[in-house]
Enzyme design. Structure first.
Site, mmCIF file in Angstrom:
data_model
loop_
_atom_site.group_PDB
_atom_site.id
_atom_site.type_symbol
_atom_site.label_atom_id
_atom_site.label_comp_id
_atom_site.label_asym_id
_atom_site.label_seq_id
_atom_site.Cartn_x
_atom_site.Cartn_y
_atom_site.Cartn_z
ATOM 1 N N MET A 153 -23.450 -21.318 -19.504
ATOM 2 C CA MET A 153 -22.290 -20.888 -19.798
ATOM 3 C C MET A 153 -21.148 -21.793 -19.476
ATOM 4 S SD MET A 153 -20.464 -18.599 -21.527
ATOM 5 C CE MET A 153 -21.176 -16.887 -21.946
ATOM 6 N N LYS A 213 -26.564 0.120 17.578
ATOM 7 C CA LYS A 213 -28.056 0.247 17.883
ATOM 8 C C LYS A 213 -28.081 1.335 19.082
ATOM 9 C CE LYS A 213 -32.269 -2.025 19.563
ATOM 10 N NZ LYS A 213 -32.806 -3.482 19.764
ATOM 11 N N PHE A 215 -24.590 -11.358 20.126
ATOM 12 C CA PHE A 215 -25.656 -12.061 19.186
ATOM 13 C C PHE A 215 -25.687 -11.089 17.857
ATOM 14 C CE2 PHE A 215 -30.312 -12.097 17.525
ATOM 15 C CZ PHE A 215 -30.058 -13.405 17.232
ATOM 16 N N GLN A 216 -25.572 -11.623 16.757
ATOM 17 C CA GLN A 216 -25.722 -10.977 15.563
ATOM 18 C C GLN A 216 -24.517 -10.067 15.270
ATOM 19 O OE1 GLN A 216 -29.769 -9.864 14.622
ATOM 20 N NE2 GLN A 216 -30.063 -11.925 13.669
ATOM 21 N N GLU A 226 -31.656 -9.870 1.859
ATOM 22 C CA GLU A 226 -30.841 -8.451 1.859
ATOM 23 C C GLU A 226 -30.170 -8.606 0.451
ATOM 24 O OE1 GLU A 226 -31.000 -10.358 4.599
ATOM 25 O OE2 GLU A 226 -31.377 -9.429 6.265
#
Lengths: 163, 643
Positions: free
Chosen positions: B553, B238, B188-189, B126
């Site tokens: 760096m 959802k 969940f999630q 993602e």
């Protein structure tokens, strides 16, 4: 310097969290905060007491204004305004404090709302300094609970904060 | 086509008033007796009208129309929340959506499957989706669109959202959420996506019902793209995507609490014009706001008319042609000697779309001690945030610069030619220092040399993205950009892993243009998985990996500030990047000698339809100079010492 900032906020879940989050994320102080819906239920009025030098206050007002949920905002301290805060304070009402507390309540124009065996609940309204003075005047040992609403304010005169 | 009903306007039921719940409407009778419709609303004003030839999705769908104003009739169509999302994106002209499926967004993915207008790009992580959308947004100026699932989908996107936020890139991120009844139950999630993203978005929404989806998405795009742009998150439970609601594309968007300034204040502009004309040692300092605000043209015109020196920030490169003699190079921590010296010595500073970032300012107490400052910015909170300014002008930089051009022409004061001549002489003196020089003829590949050759090979015409570190600074120093929106990097947040997906996003926007990702072996592996996505969509990005086996760096700071204690900055066990690229189906090249650099680049860019990963083994000890020490003054620069 002490400031009282008042704003109209969309009455949306999370709007208050945006304001509070901004203060914690940028390290600004919130001394008190009070919020409730207005006559238009889609809007809330939020009053916030804060402090900082002019540059900090300028940033606070600009950053608040940037929040999409903030509709309008005014720094009340910039002009004449009326300030009030409500305090409910529960104190021991047994001797030696009983008479002393009643006396002080009268002087500060408070009201005793509840009398129980050993305690009073007193209601007091006024500017923050007045409430502070009342708390200071009481013997520390007799104070059981202090509940303050946070300062609220409104500008004097014909100018109004409206959407 | 025969199997599908295409209702013409008369078939749509006209009513004057509609209850919001949409009850009491007849469905449009279909040929087979069942009600059918899909994306069958009448053409919308301003939206693509090519609907008639499309097959409708089967299902229990209805349309209705209602008068909108006096003259126009719009029609509504009943869709599921998921269909509304996809249909809205189409109507809004969104071409690509970068995403990754998961449980909470399955309805939306199903709706995507049934149409062809919005192309979904399947990323591999993602974070890659957000950077791709970001790259796409920065070169097109339109919001990049991301679709991810709830929970880890959302949290993986946070880095990319914060990256876009810091650099003011417009982006709309649609995140799935658990069903409404499950919110707050540690389902969940489930994560509090609105809560997690609140500090790093311009605004965010949790959509509570399907009926408000279209309006919310419309607002989200408006907020993301207008004013000072930024990312907006729309979190959709959802079950909202399964619910049905009437849809019509919201033509108007009005937010009582959000109205970006549309013009600069004329008095402030006049004051600024007088101050600008009175300057004896002027300096123009412009940032990413000029790029975002498409204000390059008036900036170039004003700068040339005045004949003043100009510097750009890292984010502002390309807003003024990098090869123009009035351009004194980038300023700031790794800016040129002449740019930082001129900033320090100037008497009037004209700051445009720049935010006085700490990498530019150093110690605020020592910043531009002699200057009176004009600051033009669309964001009032950028003004006097770190540096107090004398003439602030809030508004879109483009219109303000156009107004300023007129005001400067009309101003009675004229720049003092002699003073300006003397000022340029001093600047040329600083310039003579040649602060970007590096050792030529080394047997090792100098990273600066690779960038110079890249510039030559691409004729300065490539879109260039970078990751974060030394290579980013060398890219900024050695690849002069003559046009805005050509240089894409994570300047504010400094997100390693940004370069490759951002380059892919750029390539989606400009499929035929040369796109180079300048990176290092540290950054590239942070989003290396997107090589797989690049293969799937045949993106011919050219990866220029400046491989010095160090987090360069970090090592440089350790050398300068920690007496060479190279704590965890050496990268052991690196992959064979050629084989790695090949395993993903791309072309890999290993370049170890300076003499091979140009040839490799030419060969790579000749492969117009392939992603080529060039692994340049560079000098490990090379540092970025000049280097302004963090927190110190502008003149405290460490310069390269050459024998």
């Amino acid at each position: 310097m002490q400031r009282l900032i008042s704003m109209l906020l969309e009455n949306e879940p999370g709007a208050l969290a945006r304001v509070a989050g901004l203060f914690s994320a940028r390290g600004y102080n919130i001394e008190s905060l009070s919020v409730a819906p207005t006559e238009d239920s889609t809007m809330s009025r939020l009053t916030l007491a804060t402090s900082g030098d002019d540059a900090v206050i300028e940033q606070i007002t600009k950053q608040l204004h940037k929040l999409v949920d903030v509709i309008k905002l005014v720094d009340l301290t910039d002009g004449p305004f009326v300030e009030r805060e409500l305090m409910l304070i529960k104190v021991r009402a047994s001797d030696p404090w009983r008479n002393e507390v009643r006396h002080l309540t009268e002087i500060f124009r408070g009201r005793i709302l509840d009398v129980a065996g050993g305690s009073f609940v007193i209601e007091l309204t006024g500017a923050r300094q007045k409430l502070d003075a009342f708390v200071d005047a009481l013997d520390e040992k007799c104070i059981l609970e202090v509940v303050r609403s946070g300062a609220m304010g409104v500008g004097r005169g014909d100018r109004s904060l409206r959407a | 086509m025969g199997a599908f009903l295409v209702p013409t306007l008369p078939a749509i039921i006209s009513r004057t008033r509609f209850p919001l719940n949409g009850e009491g409407f007849r469905t449009v009778p279909a040929v087979d007796g069942r009600a059918r419709c899909g994306y069958l609303a009448a053409p919308l004003a301003g939206a693509d009208a090519g609907l008639a030839g499309r097959p409708a999705t089967t299902g229990d769908c209805r349309t209705r129309s209602r008068p909108a104003g006096r003259t126009r009739e719009v029609s509504q169509v009943e869709l599921t929340g998921a269909e509304i999302v996809v249909r809205f994106l189409k109507d809004h002209g969104v071409r690509y959506i970068f995403g990754y499926p998961g449980g909470a967004v399955l309805h939306i993915y199903d709706a995507l499957y049934k149409q062809k207008d919005v192309e979904h790009i399947l990323v591999r992580h993602e974070q890659g989706a957000t950077h791709m959308a970001d790259g796409y947004a920065r070169v097109t100026g339109r919001a990049g669109v991301v679709l991810v699932t709830s929970g880890p989908g959302a949290t993986n996107a946070v880095t990319g959202i914060a990256t876009a936020h810091m650099d003011s890139a417009p982006m709309v991120v649609i995140t799935g959420q658990v069903p409404r009844h499950a919110i707050g139950s540690d389902a969940f999630q489930e994560v509090d996506c609105v809560g997690i993203t609140r500090p790093c978005v311009k605004h965010n929404y949790l959509v509570k019902d399907a009926g408000s989806l279209a309006r919310t998405l419309r607002e989200a795009f408006y907020v993301a793209e207008s004013g000072r742009p930024g990312p907006v998150v729309v979190d959709i439970p959802k079950d909202v995507t399964a619910d049905r609601a009437w849809y019509e594309y919201p033509a108007e968007v009005a937010l009582r609490s959000y109205n970006p300034v549309s013009r600069g204040h004329p008095n402030q502009i006049r004051q600024a014009a007088d101050l600008i004309a009175s300057a004896r040692r002027p300096m123009i300092y412009t940032g990413g706001g000029v790029v975002l605000g498409d204000a390059s043209e008036p900036l170039v015109e004003l700068t040339r008319m005045l004949g003043y020196p100009i510097t750009n920030t890292l984010m502002g490169l390309g807003a003024y042609p990098g090869t123009d003699p009035q351009f004194v190079g980038m300023l700031g921590m790794h800016g040129t000697y002449e740019a930082n010296m001129a900033m320090h010595e100037c008497d009037v500073l004209i700051a445009v779309g720049a935010r006085f970032d700490d990498r530019v300012v150093g110690d605020p107490k020592k910043f531009c001690p002699h200057a009176r400052i004009v600051h033009i910015d669309i964001d009032p909170s950028s003004i006097s945030k770190t540096i107090q300014v004398d003439v602030p002008i809030v508004g879109p930089v483009r219109s303000i610069l156009e107004d300023l051009l007129v005001a400067v022409r009309e101003s009675n004061s004229r720049p003092d030619e002699a003073a300006l001549g003397a000022w340029w002489k001093r600047i040329e003196g600083w310039r003579a220092n040649d602060c970007l020089r590096y050792e030529r003829g080394s047997e090792l590949i100098k990273p600066q040399y690779v960038i110079e050759k890249l510039y030559e090979v691409t004729g300065g015409e490539a879109f260039v993205t970078s990751d974060v570190g030394q290579h980013q600074m060398w890219a900024a120093q050695f690849y002069p950009f003559d046009r805005p929106r050509r240089w894409v990097n994570s300047g504010g947040l400094g997100t390693m892993g940004f370069g490759l997906p951002a380059a892919m996003g750029v390539q989606f926007a400009y499929p035929d243009a040369p796109v180079a990702c300048i990176t290092g072996e540290g950054s590239i592996v942070m989003c290396i998985q997107e090589l797989s996505c690049a293969k799937q969509y045949r993106l011919p990005v050219k990866v220029v990996n400046l491989n010095n086996r160090y987090l360069g760096m970090v090592r440089q700071w350790q050398e300068v500030m920690y007496e060479n204690r190279e704590s965890e900055s050496y990268l052991d066990s690196l992959p064979d990047f050629v084989k790695l690229a090949e395993s993903f189906g791309h072309v890999g090249m290993l370049v170890e000698r300076p003499g091979d650099v140009e040839g490799a680049l030419r060969e790579a860019f000749a492969l117009e339809d392939r992603l080529v990963f060039m692994d340049f083994i560079t000098d490990q000890s090379e540092n970025v100079y000049p280097m302004m020490m963090a927190g110190k003054g502008q003149t405290d620069m460490v310069l390269r010492e050459l024998a």
